[in-house]
Design a protein around this motif. Structure first.
Motif, mmCIF file in Angstrom:
data_model
loop_
_atom_site.group_PDB
_atom_site.id
_atom_site.type_symbol
_atom_site.label_atom_id
_atom_site.label_comp_id
_atom_site.label_asym_id
_atom_site.label_seq_id
_atom_site.Cartn_x
_atom_site.Cartn_y
_atom_site.Cartn_z
ATOM 1 N N TYR A 53 -8.047 -15.294 -10.250
ATOM 2 C CA TYR A 53 -8.302 -13.980 -10.134
ATOM 3 C C TYR A 53 -9.306 -13.641 -8.424
ATOM 4 N N GLN A 54 -9.636 -14.753 -7.973
ATOM 5 C CA GLN A 54 -10.258 -14.831 -6.911
ATOM 6 C C GLN A 54 -8.889 -14.002 -5.556
ATOM 7 N N PHE A 55 -7.685 -14.569 -6.082
ATOM 8 C CA PHE A 55 -6.553 -14.619 -5.061
ATOM 9 C C PHE A 55 -6.518 -12.862 -5.144
ATOM 10 N N PHE A 56 -6.462 -12.428 -6.884
ATOM 11 C CA PHE A 56 -6.553 -10.252 -6.957
ATOM 12 C C PHE A 56 -7.516 -9.896 -6.151
ATOM 13 N N LEU A 57 -8.465 -10.955 -5.984
ATOM 14 C CA LEU A 57 -9.575 -10.059 -5.466
ATOM 15 C C LEU A 57 -9.522 -10.136 -3.898
ATOM 16 N N ASN A 58 -9.196 -11.573 -2.854
ATOM 17 C CA ASN A 58 -9.188 -11.091 -2.286
ATOM 18 C C ASN A 58 -7.643 -10.795 -1.051
ATOM 19 N N VAL A 59 -6.651 -9.900 -2.448
ATOM 20 C CA VAL A 59 -5.710 -9.019 -1.642
ATOM 21 C C VAL A 59 -6.787 -7.595 -1.630
ATOM 22 N N LEU A 60 -7.311 -7.519 -2.860
ATOM 23 C CA LEU A 60 -7.926 -5.835 -2.500
ATOM 24 C C LEU A 60 -9.095 -6.295 -1.571
ATOM 25 N N GLN A 61 -9.098 -6.898 -1.068
ATOM 26 C CA GLN A 61 -9.583 -6.783 0.279
ATOM 27 C C GLN A 61 -9.950 -6.984 1.058
ATOM 28 N N VAL A 62 -8.176 -7.071 1.469
ATOM 29 C CA VAL A 62 -8.168 -7.186 2.515
ATOM 30 C C VAL A 62 -7.100 -5.339 2.919
ATOM 31 N N ASN A 76 -7.996 7.222 -5.853
ATOM 32 C CA ASN A 76 -8.191 6.865 -4.474
ATOM 33 C C ASN A 76 -7.508 5.822 -4.392
ATOM 34 N N VAL A 77 -7.551 5.063 -4.971
ATOM 35 C CA VAL A 77 -6.577 3.405 -4.912
ATOM 36 C C VAL A 77 -5.359 3.592 -4.688
ATOM 37 N N ARG A 78 -4.815 3.673 -3.371
ATOM 38 C CA ARG A 78 -3.358 4.066 -3.418
ATOM 39 C C ARG A 78 -2.509 3.562 -2.166
ATOM 40 N N GLY A 79 -1.151 2.868 -2.563
ATOM 41 C CA GLY A 79 -0.346 2.228 -1.372
ATOM 42 C C GLY A 79 0.059 0.803 -1.717
ATOM 43 N N LYS A 80 1.267 0.064 -0.712
ATOM 44 C CA LYS A 80 2.060 -0.886 -1.758
ATOM 45 C C LYS A 80 1.426 -1.962 -0.510
ATOM 46 N N ILE A 81 1.708 -3.431 -1.337
ATOM 47 C CA ILE A 81 0.995 -4.320 -0.441
ATOM 48 C C ILE A 81 2.209 -5.491 -1.115
ATOM 49 N N THR A 82 2.232 -6.454 0.230
ATOM 50 C CA THR A 82 3.353 -7.666 0.308
ATOM 51 C C THR A 82 2.368 -8.998 0.332
ATOM 52 N N VAL A 83 2.328 -9.904 -0.636
ATOM 53 C CA VAL A 83 2.057 -11.343 -1.421
ATOM 54 C C VAL A 83 2.834 -12.216 -1.997
ATOM 55 N N ARG A 84 2.213 -13.732 -1.240
ATOM 56 C CA ARG A 84 2.992 -14.414 -1.209
ATOM 57 C C ARG A 84 2.240 -15.622 -1.973
ATOM 58 N N SER A 85 2.025 -16.467 -2.556
ATOM 59 C CA SER A 85 1.941 -17.636 -2.864
ATOM 60 C C SER A 85 2.719 -18.640 -3.533
ATOM 61 N N TYR A 86 2.683 -19.871 -2.521
ATOM 62 C CA TYR A 86 3.412 -20.902 -2.474
ATOM 63 C C TYR A 86 3.149 -21.997 -3.519
ATOM 64 N N PHE A 89 5.039 -11.198 -4.601
ATOM 65 C CA PHE A 89 4.970 -9.392 -4.268
ATOM 66 C C PHE A 89 5.044 -8.707 -3.401
ATOM 67 N N LYS A 90 6.938 -8.128 -3.453
ATOM 68 C CA LYS A 90 7.175 -7.914 -2.101
ATOM 69 C C LYS A 90 7.690 -5.967 -2.488
ATOM 70 N N ASN A 91 6.388 -5.249 -1.516
ATOM 71 C CA ASN A 91 6.601 -3.660 -1.294
ATOM 72 C C ASN A 91 6.659 -3.277 -2.529
ATOM 73 N N THR A 92 5.328 -3.633 -3.321
ATOM 74 C CA THR A 92 4.711 -3.690 -4.666
ATOM 75 C C THR A 92 3.417 -2.685 -5.047
ATOM 76 N N GLU A 93 3.711 -1.135 -5.387
ATOM 77 C CA GLU A 93 2.479 -0.378 -6.208
ATOM 78 C C GLU A 93 1.070 -1.168 -6.265
ATOM 79 N N ILE A 94 0.185 -0.732 -5.229
ATOM 80 C CA ILE A 94 -1.009 -1.872 -5.959
ATOM 81 C C ILE A 94 -1.236 -0.991 -6.850
ATOM 82 N N SER A 95 -0.837 -0.044 -7.650
ATOM 83 C CA SER A 95 -1.362 -0.257 -9.215
ATOM 84 C C SER A 95 -0.450 -0.831 -10.072
#
Length: 689
Positions: A83-92, A64-74, A39-45
């Motif tokens: 699912y754990q990757f999803f939780l890790n992103v939310l925690q960050v 109240n959950v707003r913003g953009k995320i950028t993550v990449r998995s190889y 995901f690159k510069n994607t809305e968190i929703s």
């Protein structure tokens, strides 16, 4: 959004590039459960919606959950890893996922997660960054000591929380599963019973309590120097077997054991003398008790003397008291001394006190009615009654004696040798004593008259007597100590007399008797908060006089009751009712309606007495409670005095009524003395300069 074949991946990549949104590629070489999220510069929703669709989960997103995320998995991720990757992103990014019992997942801000409906789980079945709550019992360590340490290790900013419950000694941990599981592992490693063993040292000569006191003082003095991580050794005295129990690590126990064994040595002499100063008990009272205890101890040893000890006949014990210093002087061998010291320690304690508040009320009511008509004729005949009225015959005699009389007297004179008798008249004043005595005994209305030789007297009176004797005595006494209270006077009562002309030394013996309100109480505090009261209550008063001596009314209660602390009990309530009716009349004529009242006299009296006593005991175990009670009574008296001052009721003209000063916990000198002392100190300082 997820793809399970290379062809689909190429198509979707083209679409995502066309709309300028984030793209990702998923390739699955073996099964359709492998994901490679990018995901690159994607809305968190949008990111949450894609993950929910791929995992087929219902996810509710907080506004109240707003913003953009950028993550990449190889790497390729399975469903659990995804699912754990999803939780890790939310925690960050400062958000948390909360699983509901229905399977719905809520995504909220991390700082709001601890107040949400977080699931309470058992064990470490949850891992990763999912928010959970665990309740962990602690068995060997107090939770109040663990709580501040675990809070430092928890993620407070991410919604973590640590709460300790002292009564049940459990820990409640809230936070992300990985953090909570780590804290649970720390608790499990810390909450282990130590490998400390216990040694029991039975003493032969020394006192276990005294040795424990010495060892504890030594440990306190060395406490700052010891920097070891293990807990300090502990010693406990068992007075029943005269033993010392030592717990701790091996080295500490060995050191204390050697110290105790060296101190437990026999004295060079067969006996020793000790002076024991008492704090609360009286030395002369304890001497009798200790002498009885020592006699019992010697009697027990006479049955069989243990080896290595002298016979009981040579084990003399001396117990004396020094009243001026309230101390005991005891000479005895160590084992006897230990037993006597144990008895003294248990008896020389602060005893509780009991405040007894009483309200004594005696109500007296009396009603009486007297009506009588009397008439008489000067030539004879009439009616006369004596049931509460003055007889008309006595009144007639009194009136006759009170009238002035003219008497004729003769004077004999001699004129020219002849004797002449000259009559003269003079007035003799009447005697008012009889009439005055009769009228002095008249009570109520009296009407009389005389006409044509007929005289009539009408007397009528109605009496109403009400009295209320009220007393509120307050007594404070020690447990099992008698207290006495009296408010009244001493009345002289004649007990014997000797008079007469033949007796050269006449006398009258008089005994004084206390008359008033008396209260005698002996409280005994039972187990718990109950108080047993032995009560003697008396209310007496002088009623009148008889031909022999005075009359004394007396009401007395003697009983034993049990009352709870602060409870109220009522005694008495016995009503004494006396009804008397007297009718004197002329036969037949007195029974005629209306007219019959002219031929009779009636007197009726009704008297009632009712005595009630209300008693409330209050147990006082410390000085703070006593001070509060004294302060409340003090403030009540002061308030009454200030109230009179405000109402303008002076004690004397042009003066203000006195009032108590404000309650002060500390004792201080009056201002005049403080000024005097201050001036003296200044003068001394100036003289020294």
């Amino acid at each position: 959004m997820m793809f399970k074949s290379p062809k689909h991946s190429k198509v979707i990549k083209g679409l995502l590039l066309a709309i300028g949104s984030a793209f990702f590629a998923v390739s699955s070489l073996v099964a359709a459960a492998d994901y490679s999220p990018n995901f690159k510069n994607t809305e968190i929703s949008e990111f949450i919606n894609i993950v929910g669709k791929n995992l087929q989960k219902t996810i509710i997103v907080d506004p109240n959950v707003r913003g953009k995320i950028t993550v990449r998995s190889y790497d390729l991720l399975n469903e659990e890893q995804y699912y754990q990757f999803f939780l890790n992103v939310l925690q960050v990014y400062g958000y948390s996922a909360v699983s509901m019992p229905s399977g719905v997942i809520k995504v909220i801000r991390s700082k709001d997660s601890k107040s949400s409906n977080i699931p309470v789980v058992e064990g470490d079945s949850f891992i990763g960054d999912e928010v959970i709550t665990r309740v962990i019992p602690v068995y060997n360590v107090p939770v109040r000591e663990l709580t501040p340490l675990l809070r430092q290790l928890n993620d407070a900013a991410g919604g973590g929380n640590v709460i300790g419950h002292d009564p049940s000694n459990v820990m409640m941990l809230t936070g992300r599963a990985a953090v909570v599981n780590r804290l649970a592992e720390i608790i499990d490693r810390v909450d282990k019973a130590g490998d400390e063993e216990v040694d029991i040292i039975k003493l032969k000569y020394a006192s276990a309590t005294e040795l424990v006191r010495i060892v504890e003082n030594i440990n306190k003095s060395q406490g700052k120097a010891n920097a070891a991580g293990k807990s300090a050794p502990r010693v406990v005295a068992d007075d029943r077997t005269n033993s010392v129990i030592v717990s701790g690590d091996v080295k500490a126990r060995k050191r204390l054991t050697n110290l105790i064994e060296r101190m437990d040595s026999e004295l060079e002499t067969n006996g020793n003398t000790r002076v024991i100063f008492l704090n609360y008990a009286k030395s002369e009272d304890l001497v009798k008790v200790l002498q009885g205890v020592s006699a019992s101890l010697k009697a027990e040893e006479q049955g069989g003397t243990s080896k290595g000890r002298q016979s009981s006949s040579n084990r003399e014990i001396s117990i004396d008291s020094h009243q001026d210093s309230n101390a005991l002087v005891i000479t005895a061998e160590p084992d006897m001394m230990r037993s006597l010291e144990d008895v003294i320690r248990k008896l020389d304690v602060r005893r509780a006190q009991v405040q007894v508040e009483a309200i004594v009320v005696e109500v007296f009511e009396g009603d009486g009615t007297t009506l009588g008509v009397q008439w008489a004729n000067e030539k004879g005949g009439g009616t006369q009654f004596t049931n509460g009225v003055v007889g008309i015959g006595s009144l007639a005699v009194g009136v006759n004696q009170a009238q002035d009389k003219t008497i004729v007297d003769t004077i004999t004179t001699t004129s020219n040798g002849d004797t002449v008798v000259v009559p003269t008249e003079k007035t003799q004043l009447g005697d008012l004593s009889t009439l005055g005595a009769l009228l002095g005994g008249v009570n109520g209305f009296l009407l009389g008259g005389v006409k044509d030789g007929w005289g009539a007297v009408l007397q009528a009176v109605s009496t109403d007597t009400n009295s209320n004797i009220l007393a509120t005595p307050h007594l404070t006494t020690m447990d099992n100590e008698e207290a006495f209270f009296i408010v009244g006077q001493e009345v002289p009562i004649i007990t014997g007399s000797t008079t007469g002309s033949s007796n050269s030394n006449p006398f009258t013996s008089v005994e004084r008797q206390e008359v008033g309100i008396k209260l005698k109480v002996t409280p005994q505090i039972n187990e718990g908060d109950a108080v047993q009261l032995l009560i003697e209550q008396e209310v007496s008063s002088v009623s009148g006089a008889t031909s022999v001596d005075i009359l004394i009314n007396k009401r007395e209660i003697k009983t034993s009751v049990i009352v709870d602390d602060g409870g109220t009990i009522v005694l008495g309530g016995l009503i004494d009712e006396d009804v008397q009716e007297s009718v004197s009349k002329v036969p037949l004529l007195g029974d005629i309606p209306l007219i019959g009242h002219l031929f009779k006299s009636t007197s009726t009296s009704v008297r009632k007495r009712n005595l009630m006593v209300f008693i409330r005991p209050t147990i006082i175990r410390d000085g703070v409670t006593m001070n509060k009670i004294s302060q409340s009574k003090y403030q009540y008296i002061r308030a009454e005095q200030l109230k009179r001052q405000a109402q303008g009721i002076p004690l004397m003209p042009f003066t203000e009524g006195p009032s108590l000063p404000e309650w002060d916990e500390s004792l201080s000198l009056p201002p005049s003395f403080d000024d005097y002392i201050g001036d003296k100190e200044k003068q001394e300082n100036q003289g020294n300069d």
